[in-house]
Write a protein that holds these residues in place. Structure first.
Motif, short mmCIF file in Angstrom:
data_model
loop_
_atom_site.label_atom_id
_atom_site.label_comp_id
_atom_site.label_asym_id
_atom_site.label_seq_id
_atom_site.Cartn_x
_atom_site.Cartn_y
_atom_site.Cartn_z
N THR A 332 0.85 -1.18 0.00
CA THR A 332 0.00 0.00 0.00
C THR A 332 0.89 1.23 0.00
O THR A 332 1.76 1.36 0.86
CB THR A 332 -0.90 0.03 1.24
OG1 THR A 332 -1.78 -1.10 1.22
CG2 THR A 332 -1.73 1.30 1.28
N ILE A 333 0.68 2.12 -0.97
CA ILE A 333 1.38 3.40 -1.00
C ILE A 333 0.48 4.43 -0.33
O ILE A 333 -0.66 4.63 -0.76
CB ILE A 333 1.69 3.83 -2.43
CG1 ILE A 333 2.50 2.76 -3.17
CG2 ILE A 333 2.42 5.19 -2.44
CD1 ILE A 333 3.89 2.56 -2.64
N GLU A 334 0.96 5.07 0.72
CA GLU A 334 0.22 6.11 1.42
C GLU A 334 0.82 7.47 1.10
O GLU A 334 2.04 7.65 1.20
CB GLU A 334 0.25 5.88 2.93
CG GLU A 334 -0.41 4.59 3.40
CD GLU A 334 -1.93 4.70 3.50
OE1 GLU A 334 -2.48 5.76 3.13
OE2 GLU A 334 -2.55 3.73 3.95
N MET A 335 -0.02 8.42 0.73
CA MET A 335 0.42 9.79 0.45
C MET A 335 -0.29 10.76 1.38
O MET A 335 -1.42 10.50 1.80
CB MET A 335 0.14 10.15 -1.01
CG MET A 335 1.01 9.40 -2.01
SD MET A 335 0.50 9.71 -3.72
CE MET A 335 -0.99 8.69 -3.79
N PRO A 336 0.34 11.89 1.71
CA PRO A 336 -0.24 12.78 2.71
C PRO A 336 -1.33 13.70 2.17
O PRO A 336 -1.28 14.14 1.02
CB PRO A 336 0.97 13.60 3.18
CG PRO A 336 1.89 13.62 2.00
CD PRO A 336 1.71 12.29 1.33
N PHE A 337 -2.31 14.00 3.02
CA PHE A 337 -3.22 15.11 2.77
C PHE A 337 -2.52 16.44 3.07
O PHE A 337 -2.79 17.44 2.42
CB PHE A 337 -4.47 14.99 3.65
CG PHE A 337 -5.46 13.96 3.17
CD1 PHE A 337 -6.51 14.32 2.34
CD2 PHE A 337 -5.35 12.63 3.55
CE1 PHE A 337 -7.43 13.39 1.89
CE2 PHE A 337 -6.26 11.68 3.11
CZ PHE A 337 -7.31 12.06 2.28
N LYS A 338 -1.64 16.43 4.06
CA LYS A 338 -0.92 17.64 4.43
C LYS A 338 0.20 17.91 3.42
O LYS A 338 0.71 17.00 2.77
CB LYS A 338 -0.33 17.48 5.84
CG LYS A 338 -1.39 17.30 6.91
CD LYS A 338 -0.78 17.12 8.28
CE LYS A 338 -1.85 16.95 9.35
NZ LYS A 338 -1.28 16.75 10.70
N GLU A 339 0.59 19.18 3.32
CA GLU A 339 1.60 19.53 2.31
C GLU A 339 2.99 19.06 2.71
O GLU A 339 3.79 18.66 1.85
CB GLU A 339 1.60 21.02 2.05
CG GLU A 339 1.83 21.89 3.27
CD GLU A 339 1.49 23.34 3.00
OE1 GLU A 339 1.98 23.88 1.99
OE2 GLU A 339 0.73 23.92 3.79
N GLY A 340 3.34 19.07 4.00
CA GLY A 340 4.62 18.55 4.45
C GLY A 340 5.81 19.33 3.91
O GLY A 340 5.66 20.35 3.23
N PRO A 341 7.01 18.86 4.20
CA PRO A 341 8.23 19.58 3.79
C PRO A 341 8.43 19.63 2.29
O PRO A 341 9.14 20.52 1.78
CB PRO A 341 9.36 18.80 4.48
CG PRO A 341 8.78 17.44 4.76
CD PRO A 341 7.33 17.67 5.00
N SER A 342 7.84 18.71 1.53
CA SER A 342 8.02 18.70 0.08
C SER A 342 6.90 19.43 -0.66
O SER A 342 6.83 19.40 -1.88
CB SER A 342 8.12 17.25 -0.44
OG SER A 342 6.90 16.55 -0.24
N GLY A 343 6.00 20.09 0.11
CA GLY A 343 4.92 20.82 -0.54
C GLY A 343 3.95 19.91 -1.26
O GLY A 343 3.58 20.16 -2.41
#
Length: 368
Positions: A332-343
């Motif tokens: 499973t690949i999980e990606m953030p809803f938040k922008e985080g350090p990589s925008g």
């Protein structure tokens, strides 16, 4: 100013309206009491300071996910940007001064089904791919599979699925990024990948929930990523269709693409804890995640949810069931809803989809 969610994937309830301010509440999934996703449109507020208050955000499925979060906005559903957002533990307040008459606001960048239809049209015209219906949703919408490469005995079978959870729209942006690269005819990575393997892509597993603006469930109120062990032809036909296609074709690698409410980087979850988990699968997972981390600075090879106890992996979950059934690399690949350090936003999700193909190619020779 007018606020509405009369959109594909739209979801909000307008409870009050005063000039350029609106009181809103989260709408629950259509057949379940889950609230988190929002996507709505504001018209007639150009040049005005708009304040949009979701007064019950503290009652969402993951309220703490709104800490350190900024909502996304777009004038054309193509280019998205973050807007000032504040969460006090109860209310989520979006503030913005629109530069155009119509603006969309979403928990993550919306991905309407007409965008998928346009993508499928492009894919279907490519000599590299074909689009096939493999089943239908609860409400009769088609489940499409895209097959890329020539199917020959012995070639590895690689699978990518998106949007089991309809509010995790980053999955669709990831899939679009991967598909556009797979169709490119001057790309050494994808030329090699499609020469040596066959790629199967199911871009949206949950079209009903995606249309209705649900966050996590289909039209029958089922979380499709908890239906893989025993899918129902009546309540979760979407998973039954994908499983049937996998049984027919076989699986050597599976990437199921999702979104995480709390993380600020992308990461992957393997099958540790499955009854059949082995050192071979552990090494495959480590090889893949390290390869992807080298290619994408917003992906972490260290972050995960922690392994289940040995033999206790939840086989209702897609990547666990596939990994166990086919004894294959399944993540499973999980990606953030938040922008985080990589925008992180839709462009970054598409970029991760593109770079994931390089990690897949690097793993190809070790899959069996």
């Amino acid at each position: 100013m007018h606020v509405d969610a009369d959109l594909c994937g739209g979801s909000i309830v307008v409870t009050g309206h005063h000039g350029a301010e609106a009181e809103l509440s989260l709408r629950a999934d259509s057949a379940a009491g889950i609230r988190q996703w929002f996507h709505f449109r504001v018209r007639g507020a150009r040049g005005r300071h708009v304040e949009l208050t979701i007064h019950d955000a503290g009652e969402a499925m993951h309220p703490d996910a709104f800490h350190g979060y900024r909502a996304l906005a777009s004038y054309d559903l193509e280019r998205w940007f973050r807007v000032p957002t504040h969460f006090d533990g109860r209310r989520l307040v979006l503030q913005h001064r629109p530069e155009h008459d119509t603006v969309h606001y979403s928990y993550f960048a919306a991905y309407p089904l007409d965008r998928l239809a346009a993508l499928l049209s492009v894919v279907d015209r490519s000599p590299r791919a074909r689009v096939l219906p493999i089943g239908a949703s609860v409400e009769g919408r088609p489940i499409h599979i895209i097959v890329l490469g020539e199917e020959h005995p012995g070639k590895p079978r690689l699978w990518i699925t998106g949007r089991q959870h309809p509010g995790e729209t980053m999955g669709s942006w990831f899939v679009e990024g991967a598909l556009v690269r797979l169709l490119a005819e001057d790309d050494l990575v994808t030329d090699t990948l499609l020469h040596e393997a066959v790629v199967y892509v199911v871009p949206i597993v949950n079209p009903d929930g995606s249309t209705r603006g649900n966050f996590r469930t289909n039209a029958a109120g089922r979380d499709l990523n908890r239906e893989w062990q025993a899918p129902s032809d009546e309540l979760s036909p979407e998973v039954a269709s994908v499983r049937s296609a996998m049984e027919q074709a076989g699986v050597d690698l599976f990437l199921d693409v999702h979104g995480d409410e709390h993380a600020d980087v992308a990461f992957a979850i393997g099958c540790a804890g499955n009854p059949g988990y082995s050192e071979r699968l552990y090494e495959l997972e480590r090889r893949f995640t390290r390869s992807l981390a080298r290619r994408d600075g917003g992906f972490s090879s260290e972050l995960d949810y922690g392994a289940d106890d040995p033999g206790k992996g939840d086989l209702r979950i897609g990547n666990n069931w596939v990994g166990e059934r086919f004894d294959c690399l399944s993540m499973t690949i999980e990606m953030p809803f938040k922008e985080g350090p990589s925008g992180f936003g839709p462009d970054r999700a598409a970029e991760l989809g593109r770079s994931s193909l390089e990690a897949v190619l690097e793993s190809l020779g070790a899959l069996r």
